[in-house]
Design an enzyme around this catalytic site. Structure first.
Site, PDB file in Angstrom:
ATOM      1  N   ALA A 128     -41.593 -36.399 -48.796  1.00 29.68           N
ATOM      2  CA  ALA A 128     -42.133 -35.042 -48.663  1.00 29.68           C
ATOM      3  C   ALA A 128     -43.538 -35.088 -48.063  1.00 29.68           C
ATOM      4  CB  ALA A 128     -42.159 -34.350 -50.017  1.00 29.68           C
ATOM      5  N   GLY A 129     -44.343 -36.047 -48.515  1.00 28.55           N
ATOM      6  CA  GLY A 129     -45.696 -36.174 -47.985  1.00 28.55           C
ATOM      7  C   GLY A 129     -45.709 -36.569 -46.521  1.00 28.55           C
ATOM      8  N   ASP A 130     -44.785 -37.440 -46.126  1.00 26.67           N
ATOM      9  CA  ASP A 130     -44.713 -37.844 -44.723  1.00 26.67           C
ATOM     10  C   ASP A 130     -44.268 -36.681 -43.840  1.00 26.67           C
ATOM     11  OD1 ASP A 130     -45.457 -40.453 -45.370  1.00 26.67           O
ATOM     12  OD2 ASP A 130     -43.386 -41.048 -45.742  1.00 26.67           O
TER      13      ASP A 130
END
Length: 294
Positions: free
Chosen positions: A232-234
């Site tokens: 999700a962060g990427d």
């Protein structure tokens, strides 16, 4: 390559549990961010390394299939990097990374500086040796290319790397590791002594943007039911880089990146879960006060 096991509850130390599914999915923080940026509409070149094993062939083909230029992706003798991931029914995950070929990227190869100089932004992560990260950041800085660093896996950052970083994007845990401060606002303030801009990602709570000589800005995330938060962060960083490159203000860029990330957590896998631009635009348009990039 992400080796993902899905379980009701993650095992504790010494415990064995039965999983309900297993998937082998192309991943890696650098590749994930490359795919996220490409699917968000960016023109992307990947610099890194894969092994000469079957995983390496699949990883290269996967990147190329999403339109990522793999001219800077080396093939080295040995195994490709792997991530061993356990995902529970709440969408949380625990990850063990084995670097493999990533551990050989300790500097720039022929043509890499040219690739970096041609970019608007260089996205960096810490799944390769710090020497390689620093070499890339220095090359970008020398050519006026924006350096965006995701400090994961979290580790102390050398001053010479921070000196050539334009935007630091840690999550709450990474920000706390880097500063010793558990409150995201306090952590962001401390990080601004080291870099000019910081975005602390807050999971379902959104993100916090801080820049020197201004009040921090909190951008909430859309409310969705998470199935798998892997990458999700990427997804967020890749979409953010594209939105920023298109000239959006940071609050607008963060909101659009949050929309992309919110779509990704509703699907299983890492790069496989990342939305294409048309999906992000459509979803962002449904959110209050959102606008799609021009």
């Amino acid at each position: 390559m992400d080796l993902v096991a899905y379980v009701a509850t993650a095992p504790r130390r010494g415990e064995t549990v039965t999983g309900r599914a297993f998937r082998t999915v192309p991943g890696g923080k650098g590749a994930n961010q490359a795919v996220a940026a490409a699917r968000s509409g960016g023109s992307v070149t990947m610099i890194g390394a894969v092994g000469d094993d079957d995983f390496g062939v699949r990883l290269r083909a996967s990147l190329a299939g999403d339109g990522v230029d793999t001219g800077g992706l080396r093939t080295v003798e040995g195994e490709s990097g792997t991530a061993h991931i356990v995902v529970d029914d709440d969408g949380g995950n625990a990850i063990v990374v084995v670097p493999g070929a990533n551990g050989t990227v300790d500097g720039l190869a022929d043509g890499d500086e040219r690739r970096i100089a041609a970019a608007d932004a260089l996205l960096l992560q810490l799944e390769i040796p710090l020497g390689g990260v620093l070499a890339g950041a220095r090359a970008a800085h020398e050519h006026g290319v924006r350096v965006v660093l995701t400090p994961a896996p979290a580790q102390p950052l050398p001053p010479e790397l921070l000196a050539v970083t334009d935007l630091l994007v840690p999550n709450e845990h990474e920000a706390a590791v880097l500063t010793g401060k558990s409150d995201p606002c306090d952590a962001a303030s401390a990080l601004l002594a080291l870099v000019p801009e910081v975005v602390v990602t807050l999971g379902e709570k959104g993100s916090l943007y801080a820049v020197r000589d201004a009040e921090p800005v909190h951008v909430p995330a859309p409310r969705v039911k998470a199935e798998d938060t892997t990458a999700a962060g990427d997804t967020f960083v890749g979409a953010l880089a594209v939105a920023g490159g298109e000239g959006r203000t940071m609050p607008d860029a963060l909101a659009w990146a949050s929309a992309a990330s919110a779509l990704s957590v509703q699907r299983p896998g890492a790069s496989a879960s990342m939305p294409h631009r048309t999906e992000t635009d459509a979803f962002a348009a449904t959110l209050h006060g959102s606008r799609t990039p021009s």
